[in-house]
Enzyme design. Structure first.
Site, PDB file in Angstrom:
ATOM      1  N   SER A  28      10.890  32.491  36.418  1.00  0.00           N
ATOM      2  CA  SER A  28      12.303  32.569  36.638  1.00  0.00           C
ATOM      3  C   SER A  28      12.795  31.395  36.293  1.00  0.00           C
ATOM      4  CB  SER A  28      12.770  33.428  38.247  1.00  0.00           C
ATOM      5  OG  SER A  28      12.702  32.281  38.495  1.00  0.00           O
ATOM      6  N   LEU A  29      14.375  31.106  35.733  1.00  0.00           N
ATOM      7  CA  LEU A  29      14.723  30.857  35.467  1.00  0.00           C
ATOM      8  C   LEU A  29      15.594  29.619  36.491  1.00  0.00           C
ATOM      9  CD1 LEU A  29      16.626  31.631  32.584  1.00  0.00           C
ATOM     10  CD2 LEU A  29      14.631  30.262  31.739  1.00  0.00           C
ATOM     11  N   GLU A  61      20.570  28.186  24.161  1.00  0.00           N
ATOM     12  CA  GLU A  61      20.275  29.421  23.822  1.00  0.00           C
ATOM     13  C   GLU A  61      21.507  30.354  24.363  1.00  0.00           C
ATOM     14  OE1 GLU A  61      16.190  31.206  24.260  1.00  0.00           O
ATOM     15  OE2 GLU A  61      15.167  29.186  23.499  1.00  0.00           O
ATOM     16  N   LYS A  63      22.094  33.353  27.050  1.00  0.00           N
ATOM     17  CA  LYS A  63      20.859  34.191  27.921  1.00  0.00           C
ATOM     18  C   LYS A  63      20.566  35.480  27.812  1.00  0.00           C
ATOM     19  CE  LYS A  63      19.519  33.952  32.533  1.00  0.00           C
ATOM     20  NZ  LYS A  63      19.387  35.438  32.825  1.00  0.00           N
ATOM     21  N   ARG A  84       8.075  41.962  32.483  1.00  0.00           N
ATOM     22  CA  ARG A  84       7.615  40.770  33.253  1.00  0.00           C
ATOM     23  C   ARG A  84       7.315  41.261  34.459  1.00  0.00           C
ATOM     24  NH1 ARG A  84      11.583  38.126  37.264  1.00  0.00           N
ATOM     25  NH2 ARG A  84      10.105  35.742  37.827  1.00  0.00           N
ATOM     26  N   GLU A 121      13.800  39.173  24.476  1.00  0.00           N
ATOM     27  CA  GLU A 121      14.503  40.276  25.992  1.00  0.00           C
ATOM     28  C   GLU A 121      14.702  41.387  24.627  1.00  0.00           C
ATOM     29  OE1 GLU A 121      16.611  39.566  29.215  1.00  0.00           O
ATOM     30  OE2 GLU A 121      15.634  38.754  27.969  1.00  0.00           O
ATOM     31  N   LYS A 236      16.859  24.422  27.902  1.00  0.00           N
ATOM     32  CA  LYS A 236      15.553  23.840  27.060  1.00  0.00           C
ATOM     33  C   LYS A 236      15.475  22.419  27.513  1.00  0.00           C
ATOM     34  CE  LYS A 236      14.174  28.935  26.534  1.00  0.00           C
ATOM     35  NZ  LYS A 236      13.220  29.555  25.390  1.00  0.00           N
TER      36      LYS A 236
END
Length: 236
Positions: A28-29, A61, A63, A84, A121, A236
């Site tokens: 996860s982020l 980017e 999300k 995931r 995604e 990132k």
């Protein structure tokens, strides 16, 4: 032919989804909620780098608000899609993923790569979501609350013909295995994925917190006009 549209129509219904362990965990982020939090994140990154690596660039980017999946291509041929799940193990949704219109079943430019793993995604564009709900109302069926639920519900159908009937789309956001040696940055990796036939969302390379904040604010201003839902930005 491996890229024939006939291969995207759907297959026989499954009795259950197979569990698959990810080669590389789908983690996860981390989250930041304001400018100070973003600036602290960038400072921590710099603190952990050597002097020669400092003042690094950051890639931003959208999300995308959908369902995270991992795709595998062997010598250019699409062979597997996995959700995931809990980050370590997900569900094999290959039959459903094959029906996604913009997901290529064959990557000619990757035919020499033994294993290419692309993560991204699966989402439902706003226009498709609105059309899907209109049809549901006409048929006196239950409508979906939001595009994310509609995309997730479509991919988790045991009958792939259901997914085939839904307006789904895939956008890549990382390349986890099979990265060509000449590619040295995240933005270059996504540009390469776009060049070989995959859809990727817009990216922006920034140098510092101020530039990141400016780009974030410009995206938020036009958020309602985007063709799909987002729930923030990724740095990132």
């Amino acid at each position: 032919q491996p890229d024939s549209p006939i291969n995207q129509v759907g297959d026989v219904p499954l009795s259950a989804f197979t569990q698959v362990t990810h080669d590389v965990p789908m983690l996860s982020l981390g989250n930041v909620f304001d400018y100070d939090g973003m600036r602290s994140f960038m400072r921590r990154v710099n603190d952990r780098l050597s002097d020669a690596q400092r003042n690094t660039e950051y890639e931003m980017e959208l999300k995308l608000d959908g369902l995270a999946v991992s795709l595998k291509y062997e010598y250019g041929e699409f062979v597997q899609a996995v959700t995931r799940g809990n980050g370590q193990t997900g569900e094999d949704i290959t039959q459903n993923a094959k029906t996604i219109r913009n997901l290529p079943l064959w990557l000619n430019e990757a035919k020499d790569i033994e294993l290419l793993e692309v993560r991204g995604e699966v989402l439902m564009p706003k226009s498709g979501f609105e059309r899907l709900n209109r049809l549901a109302v006409e048929k006196n069926e239950k409508t979906f609350a939001n595009p994310r639920n509609a995309a997730a519900g479509s991919l988790r159908q045991l009958d792939p013909s259901v997914a085939a009937s839904r307006p789904l789309a895939f956008y890549a956001y990382s390349l986890n295995q099979g990265l060509p040696e000449r590619i040295e940055t995240q933005s270059a990796a996504l540009a390469w994925l776009g060049d070989i036939g995959l859809s990727v969302s817009a990216v922006r390379v920034v140098q510092n917190p101020r530039e990141a904040q400016e780009y974030y604010e410009s995206v938020i201003e036009k958020r309602e006009k985007l063709p799909f839902e987002i729930d923030g930005m990724v740095i990132k």
